[in-house]
Motif scaffolding. Structure first.
Motif, mmCIF file in Angstrom:
data_model
loop_
_atom_site.group_PDB
_atom_site.id
_atom_site.type_symbol
_atom_site.label_atom_id
_atom_site.label_comp_id
_atom_site.label_asym_id
_atom_site.label_seq_id
_atom_site.Cartn_x
_atom_site.Cartn_y
_atom_site.Cartn_z
ATOM 1 N N GLU A 149 0.828 -1.208 0.000
ATOM 2 C CA GLU A 149 0.000 0.000 0.000
ATOM 3 C C GLU A 149 0.859 1.253 0.000
ATOM 4 O O GLU A 149 0.595 2.197 -0.748
ATOM 5 C CB GLU A 149 -0.918 0.013 1.222
ATOM 6 C CG GLU A 149 -1.729 1.288 1.345
ATOM 7 C CD GLU A 149 -2.484 1.392 2.658
ATOM 8 O OE1 GLU A 149 -2.681 2.531 3.120
ATOM 9 O OE2 GLU A 149 -2.862 0.356 3.230
ATOM 10 N N THR A 208 2.537 6.704 -2.028
ATOM 11 C CA THR A 208 1.264 6.303 -1.435
ATOM 12 C C THR A 208 1.385 6.028 0.069
ATOM 13 O O THR A 208 0.534 5.361 0.652
ATOM 14 C CB THR A 208 0.694 5.052 -2.146
ATOM 15 O OG1 THR A 208 1.654 3.997 -2.070
ATOM 16 C CG2 THR A 208 0.349 5.350 -3.594
ATOM 17 N N GLN A 238 -0.959 10.036 0.997
ATOM 18 C CA GLN A 238 -2.393 9.789 0.816
ATOM 19 C C GLN A 238 -3.209 10.991 1.292
ATOM 20 O O GLN A 238 -4.176 11.388 0.634
ATOM 21 C CB GLN A 238 -2.819 8.535 1.576
ATOM 22 C CG GLN A 238 -2.317 7.248 0.967
ATOM 23 C CD GLN A 238 -2.725 6.031 1.775
ATOM 24 O OE1 GLN A 238 -3.790 6.003 2.397
ATOM 25 N NE2 GLN A 238 -1.886 5.014 1.788
ATOM 26 N N TYR A 287 -7.286 16.355 -4.113
ATOM 27 C CA TYR A 287 -8.434 15.782 -4.824
ATOM 28 C C TYR A 287 -9.713 16.560 -4.491
ATOM 29 O O TYR A 287 -10.493 16.901 -5.384
ATOM 30 C CB TYR A 287 -8.580 14.307 -4.433
ATOM 31 C CG TYR A 287 -9.622 13.557 -5.217
ATOM 32 C CD1 TYR A 287 -9.281 12.865 -6.367
ATOM 33 C CD2 TYR A 287 -10.948 13.505 -4.793
ATOM 34 C CE1 TYR A 287 -10.224 12.153 -7.084
ATOM 35 C CE2 TYR A 287 -11.904 12.799 -5.500
ATOM 36 C CZ TYR A 287 -11.544 12.122 -6.647
ATOM 37 O OH TYR A 287 -12.484 11.416 -7.354
ATOM 38 N N ASP A 335 -8.007 9.009 -7.971
ATOM 39 C CA ASP A 335 -8.716 7.769 -8.293
ATOM 40 C C ASP A 335 -7.751 6.585 -8.350
ATOM 41 O O ASP A 335 -8.072 5.487 -7.878
ATOM 42 C CB ASP A 335 -9.456 7.908 -9.622
ATOM 43 C CG ASP A 335 -10.661 8.853 -9.536
ATOM 44 O OD1 ASP A 335 -11.109 9.166 -8.411
ATOM 45 O OD2 ASP A 335 -11.135 9.276 -10.609
ATOM 46 N N ALA A 336 -6.576 6.798 -8.916
ATOM 47 C CA ALA A 336 -5.596 5.713 -9.031
ATOM 48 C C ALA A 336 -5.064 5.290 -7.661
ATOM 49 O O ALA A 336 -4.906 4.091 -7.391
ATOM 50 C CB ALA A 336 -4.440 6.144 -9.936
ATOM 51 N N GLN A 382 -6.642 5.614 -4.796
ATOM 52 C CA GLN A 382 -7.740 4.922 -4.112
ATOM 53 C C GLN A 382 -7.936 3.519 -4.683
ATOM 54 O O GLN A 382 -8.155 2.561 -3.932
ATOM 55 C CB GLN A 382 -9.032 5.735 -4.214
ATOM 56 C CG GLN A 382 -10.157 5.168 -3.379
ATOM 57 C CD GLN A 382 -9.797 5.057 -1.903
ATOM 58 O OE1 GLN A 382 -9.207 5.943 -1.321
ATOM 59 N NE2 GLN A 382 -10.157 3.952 -1.282
ATOM 60 N N ALA A 383 -7.858 3.360 -5.987
ATOM 61 C CA ALA A 383 -8.004 2.038 -6.601
ATOM 62 C C ALA A 383 -6.887 1.099 -6.139
ATOM 63 O O ALA A 383 -7.121 -0.086 -5.870
ATOM 64 C CB ALA A 383 -8.007 2.161 -8.126
ATOM 65 N N HIS A 384 -5.681 1.634 -6.039
ATOM 66 C CA HIS A 384 -4.525 0.857 -5.556
ATOM 67 C C HIS A 384 -4.788 0.351 -4.139
ATOM 68 O O HIS A 384 -4.631 -0.838 -3.846
ATOM 69 C CB HIS A 384 -3.279 1.756 -5.606
ATOM 70 C CG HIS A 384 -2.094 1.253 -4.873
ATOM 71 N ND1 HIS A 384 -1.346 0.181 -5.305
ATOM 72 C CD2 HIS A 384 -1.508 1.695 -3.730
ATOM 73 C CE1 HIS A 384 -0.350 -0.030 -4.456
ATOM 74 N NE2 HIS A 384 -0.429 0.881 -3.490
ATOM 75 N N ASN A 429 -7.710 0.161 -2.477
ATOM 76 C CA ASN A 429 -8.863 -0.737 -2.451
ATOM 77 C C ASN A 429 -8.496 -2.134 -2.932
ATOM 78 O O ASN A 429 -8.907 -3.132 -2.325
ATOM 79 C CB ASN A 429 -10.004 -0.185 -3.306
ATOM 80 C CG ASN A 429 -10.744 0.940 -2.628
ATOM 81 O OD1 ASN A 429 -10.600 1.168 -1.437
ATOM 82 N ND2 ASN A 429 -11.545 1.656 -3.400
ATOM 83 N N ALA A 430 -7.751 -2.213 -4.033
ATOM 84 C CA ALA A 430 -7.373 -3.517 -4.578
ATOM 85 C C ALA A 430 -6.558 -4.321 -3.565
ATOM 86 O O ALA A 430 -6.728 -5.544 -3.450
ATOM 87 C CB ALA A 430 -6.588 -3.342 -5.878
ATOM 88 N N GLU A 475 -2.410 -10.065 -9.993
ATOM 89 C CA GLU A 475 -3.426 -8.994 -10.119
ATOM 90 C C GLU A 475 -4.429 -9.366 -11.159
ATOM 91 O O GLU A 475 -4.236 -10.088 -12.051
ATOM 92 C CB GLU A 475 -2.746 -7.672 -10.488
ATOM 93 C CG GLU A 475 -1.954 -7.086 -9.359
ATOM 94 C CD GLU A 475 -2.761 -6.733 -8.117
ATOM 95 O OE1 GLU A 475 -3.904 -6.257 -8.252
ATOM 96 O OE2 GLU A 475 -2.278 -6.948 -7.021
#
Length: 167
Positions: free
Chosen positions: A71, A84, A89, A96, A129-130, A132-134, A136-137, A167
């Motif tokens: 993360e 990140t 963050q 953002y 968005d990227a 957050q997607a990172h 979340n994944a 992935e």
């Protein structure tokens, strides 16, 4: 109880427990404190071994540590390294929010490698968005890994690493 040992590998990151594949019980975990003292003798079996009660806890902690390291390890977006870690963050979140409120918002953003980049609203929204997607994944992956540990289908740190690498 005695087991016929088919193979043995380390079961945790500090090599204080072994995962033994046995004819009688399948996978068995034993710690360095179990008998015999010399682990080399385990492969010669059959030998008595006591179950290692904390193997699942150790593997669960390893999975959580792996998720956290990934993360905060950063991402690359459009060829630009984006940090990140927790502080980054928070900065991404603040930018953002500002960008989402002002379509003409701009700034100069310092990438993880120290390079500076002028960015605008669409770029900041894409970065947010990227990130957050990172994150979340990785939490979704962690959930699947923890379920597999609980089910007994992931039993080694190497399997945890392999699961996070997919992935």
């Amino acid at each position: 109880m005695s087991y016929t040992i088919l193979s043995a590998t380390y079961a945790n990151v500090d090599n204080t427990a072994a995962l033994l594949m046995t004819e009688e019980a399948g996978a068995v975990i034993c710690s360095a404190a179990d008998q015999p003292v010399e682990w080399a003798a385990l492969i010669e079996g059959p030998v008595p071994v006591a179950p290692y009660p904390n193997a699942m806890d150790d593997l669960t902690a390893y999975a959580r540590t792996t998720r956290k390291a990934l993360e905060v390890g950063g991402i690359t977006l459009g060829g630009v390294a984006v940090a990140t870690d927790g502080e980054s963050q928070r900065k991404v979140l603040g930018a953002y929010v500002a960008a989402s409120r002002d379509p003409n918002w701009t700034t100069v953003w310092s990438a993880a490698d120290g390079s500076d980049h002028p960015i605008d609203t669409p770029t900041m929204l894409a970065i947010g968005d990227a990130v957050q997607a990172h994150i979340n994944a990785l939490f979704v992956k962690q959930s699947a890994v923890l379920a597999a540990i609980s089910a007994g289908t992931i039993t080694t740190p190497e399997q945890v690493d392999a699961a996070f690498a997919r992935e």
